[in-house]
Design a protein around this motif. Structure first.
Motif, PDB file in Angstrom:
ATOM      1  N   GLY A   1      20.747  10.653  56.226  1.00 31.73           N
ATOM      2  CA  GLY A   1      21.195  11.125  57.529  1.00 31.73           C
ATOM      3  C   GLY A   1      21.107  10.038  58.579  1.00 31.73           C
ATOM      4  O   GLY A   1      20.792   8.880  58.284  1.00 31.73           O
ATOM      5  N   GLU A   2      21.399  10.421  59.816  1.00 35.07           N
ATOM      6  CA  GLU A   2      21.335   9.474  60.933  1.00 35.07           C
ATOM      7  C   GLU A   2      19.945   9.494  61.549  1.00 35.07           C
ATOM      8  O   GLU A   2      19.447  10.548  61.934  1.00 35.07           O
ATOM      9  CB  GLU A   2      22.375   9.850  61.990  1.00 35.07           C
ATOM     10  CG  GLU A   2      22.428   8.864  63.166  1.00 35.07           C
ATOM     11  CD  GLU A   2      23.454   9.256  64.211  1.00 35.07           C
ATOM     12  OE1 GLU A   2      24.594   8.779  64.125  1.00 35.07           O
ATOM     13  OE2 GLU A   2      23.100  10.049  65.113  1.00 35.07           O
ATOM     14  N   HIS A   3      19.328   8.325  61.611  1.00 34.51           N
ATOM     15  CA  HIS A   3      17.973   8.207  62.162  1.00 34.51           C
ATOM     16  C   HIS A   3      17.857   6.903  62.945  1.00 34.51           C
ATOM     17  O   HIS A   3      18.629   5.965  62.741  1.00 34.51           O
ATOM     18  CB  HIS A   3      16.914   8.189  61.053  1.00 34.51           C
ATOM     19  CG  HIS A   3      16.951   9.368  60.139  1.00 34.51           C
ATOM     20  ND1 HIS A   3      16.510  10.617  60.505  1.00 34.51           N
ATOM     21  CD2 HIS A   3      17.395   9.472  58.855  1.00 34.51           C
ATOM     22  CE1 HIS A   3      16.661  11.453  59.488  1.00 34.51           C
ATOM     23  NE2 HIS A   3      17.203  10.786  58.485  1.00 34.51           N
TER      24      HIS A   3
ATOM     25  N   TYR B   1      23.784   7.412  53.778  1.00 35.75           N
ATOM     26  CA  TYR B   1      24.623   8.426  53.126  1.00 35.75           C
ATOM     27  C   TYR B   1      23.966   8.978  51.866  1.00 35.75           C
ATOM     28  O   TYR B   1      24.079  10.169  51.555  1.00 35.75           O
ATOM     29  CB  TYR B   1      25.987   7.829  52.757  1.00 35.75           C
ATOM     30  CG  TYR B   1      26.750   7.250  53.917  1.00 35.75           C
ATOM     31  CD1 TYR B   1      26.890   7.950  55.117  1.00 35.75           C
ATOM     32  CD2 TYR B   1      27.343   5.990  53.830  1.00 35.75           C
ATOM     33  CE1 TYR B   1      27.606   7.413  56.187  1.00 35.75           C
ATOM     34  CE2 TYR B   1      28.059   5.452  54.883  1.00 35.75           C
ATOM     35  CZ  TYR B   1      28.187   6.165  56.056  1.00 35.75           C
ATOM     36  OH  TYR B   1      28.883   5.620  57.113  1.00 35.75           O
TER      37      TYR B   1
ATOM     38  N   GLY C   1      24.645   3.109  53.019  1.00 35.83           N
ATOM     39  CA  GLY C   1      24.649   3.459  54.429  1.00 35.83           C
ATOM     40  C   GLY C   1      25.738   2.738  55.189  1.00 35.83           C
ATOM     41  O   GLY C   1      26.441   1.887  54.633  1.00 35.83           O
ATOM     42  N   ASN C   2      25.869   3.086  56.473  1.00 34.81           N
ATOM     43  CA  ASN C   2      26.915   2.454  57.288  1.00 34.81           C
ATOM     44  C   ASN C   2      26.493   1.092  57.813  1.00 34.81           C
ATOM     45  O   ASN C   2      27.298   0.357  58.376  1.00 34.81           O
ATOM     46  CB  ASN C   2      27.316   3.370  58.445  1.00 34.81           C
ATOM     47  CG  ASN C   2      26.197   3.593  59.454  1.00 34.81           C
ATOM     48  OD1 ASN C   2      25.037   3.233  59.233  1.00 34.81           O
ATOM     49  ND2 ASN C   2      26.530   4.210  60.573  1.00 34.81           N
TER      50      ASN C   2
ATOM     51  N   VAL D   1      19.788   2.631  65.368  1.00 34.22           N
ATOM     52  CA  VAL D   1      20.217   3.873  64.717  1.00 34.22           C
ATOM     53  C   VAL D   1      21.201   3.544  63.600  1.00 34.22           C
ATOM     54  O   VAL D   1      22.181   2.828  63.809  1.00 34.22           O
ATOM     55  CB  VAL D   1      20.869   4.839  65.733  1.00 34.22           C
ATOM     56  CG1 VAL D   1      21.430   6.072  65.026  1.00 34.22           C
ATOM     57  CG2 VAL D   1      19.858   5.251  66.795  1.00 34.22           C
ATOM     58  N   ARG D   2      20.916   4.044  62.427  1.00 37.22           N
ATOM     59  CA  ARG D   2      21.780   3.844  61.269  1.00 37.22           C
ATOM     60  C   ARG D   2      21.897   5.162  60.500  1.00 37.22           C
ATOM     61  O   ARG D   2      21.058   6.052  60.634  1.00 37.22           O
ATOM     62  CB  ARG D   2      21.226   2.753  60.334  1.00 37.22           C
ATOM     63  CG  ARG D   2      21.135   1.366  60.958  1.00 37.22           C
ATOM     64  CD  ARG D   2      22.500   0.769  61.218  1.00 37.22           C
ATOM     65  NE  ARG D   2      22.426  -0.607  61.694  1.00 37.22           N
ATOM     66  CZ  ARG D   2      22.284  -0.963  62.966  1.00 37.22           C
ATOM     67  NH1 ARG D   2      22.151  -0.012  63.894  1.00 37.22           N
ATOM     68  NH2 ARG D   2      22.257  -2.227  63.324  1.00 37.22           N
ATOM     69  N   THR D   3      22.932   5.266  59.658  1.00 37.81           N
ATOM     70  CA  THR D   3      23.126   6.457  58.839  1.00 37.81           C
ATOM     71  C   THR D   3      23.019   6.092  57.366  1.00 37.81           C
ATOM     72  O   THR D   3      23.722   5.193  56.888  1.00 37.81           O
ATOM     73  CB  THR D   3      24.498   7.094  59.104  1.00 37.81           C
ATOM     74  OG1 THR D   3      24.602   7.450  60.484  1.00 37.81           O
ATOM     75  CG2 THR D   3      24.678   8.355  58.251  1.00 37.81           C
TER      76      THR D   3
END
Length: 243
Positions: A149-151, A171, A188-189, A167-169
């Motif tokens: 998730g996004e944290h 997946y 992740g993104n 902040v990164r997501t």
């Protein structure tokens, strides 16, 4: 000018990392040198991102622009004939002029190998993190899911980075155990400086019982002092870049 995209595999054990340094060509410089030898053109190749000293790649992506008419399908063999044996071009294509291996990327997948056995392995010594202690693998798997998730991953970034937005997501993250080898993959993104290695170190510390708090709470602390150690570089692989 033609815009050429290449996919690269390399063993980073003997290199300063992706980027050229004053006293070392790095992966980047070795490929630029090989391109010059086959085209006589001085180019600067752009990678999807830097990998640190000792880090490996299964699917690093880079692009460069040349005037040479050499067909794209012949470039891998031509470059590989000039490159050291621990660097290999595994795919090549001509892409639109707008393609940029870094800025066009939508996400990345990393792999990390942990060799969990009492005695060291000469086979995996350069490509895995030797952890001699017993690990609670099921607990590591359970806690890892909190990362999805996004944290705000501020606590999972080493000092020395100038990044302001932490902040990164994530997946997906998976851990698989094959006899003595634990394979972690995370997608992740984007990733902060040493983020994957700190994730691994934190999960190892959880598996050893050195950290007893939930990873969900550790994320929320946003403090490097609450996360685990930084796992060594040589267990890390850049597996894939998504566009």
């Amino acid at each position: 000018m033609r815009n050429i995209k290449i996919i690269i595999q390399y063993n980073g054990e003997n290199y300063c990392g992706w980027q050229k340094q004053p006293d070392s060509l790095g992966i980047q410089g070795n490929i630029e040198k090989a391109i010059y030898e086959i085209t006589k053109e001085k180019v600067k190749i752009t990678g999807s991102g830097r990998t640190d000293a000792g880090v490996h790649a299964l699917g690093q992506v880079a692009n460069f622009k040349i005037e040479s008419s050499i067909p794209a399908e012949k470039i891998p063999n031509a470059l590989n004939a000039k490159l050291p044996k621990d660097i290999s071009i595994i795919a090549c294509s001509e892409v639109d002029d707008e393609f940029h291996s870094r800025y066009s990327a939508k996400g990345k997948r990393y792999r990390y190998l942990i060799y969990n056995q009492l005695y060291r392995s000469p086979i995996y010594k350069d490509t895995s993190y030797h952890v001699r202690y017993d690990l609670d693998f099921e607990k590591m798997c359970k806690e890892a899911k909190h990362l999805i998730g996004e944290h705000d991953f501020k606590g999972f970034m080493s000092s020395g980075s100038s990044v302001k937005d932490t902040v990164r997501t994530i997946y997906d993250i998976t851990l698989e155990k094959h006899e003595d080898l634990i394979i972690l993959e995370v997608e992740g993104n984007g990733f902060l400086y040493n983020m994957v290695r700190i994730i691994v170190g934190t999960l190892v510390d959880i598996g050893r019982g050195r950290i007893n708090e939930s990873l969900a709470d550790i994320i929320n602390y946003k403090s490097r002092g609450k996360t685990g150690h930084t796992a060594p570089a040589h267990g890390l692989f850049l597996k894939k870049v998504d566009y």
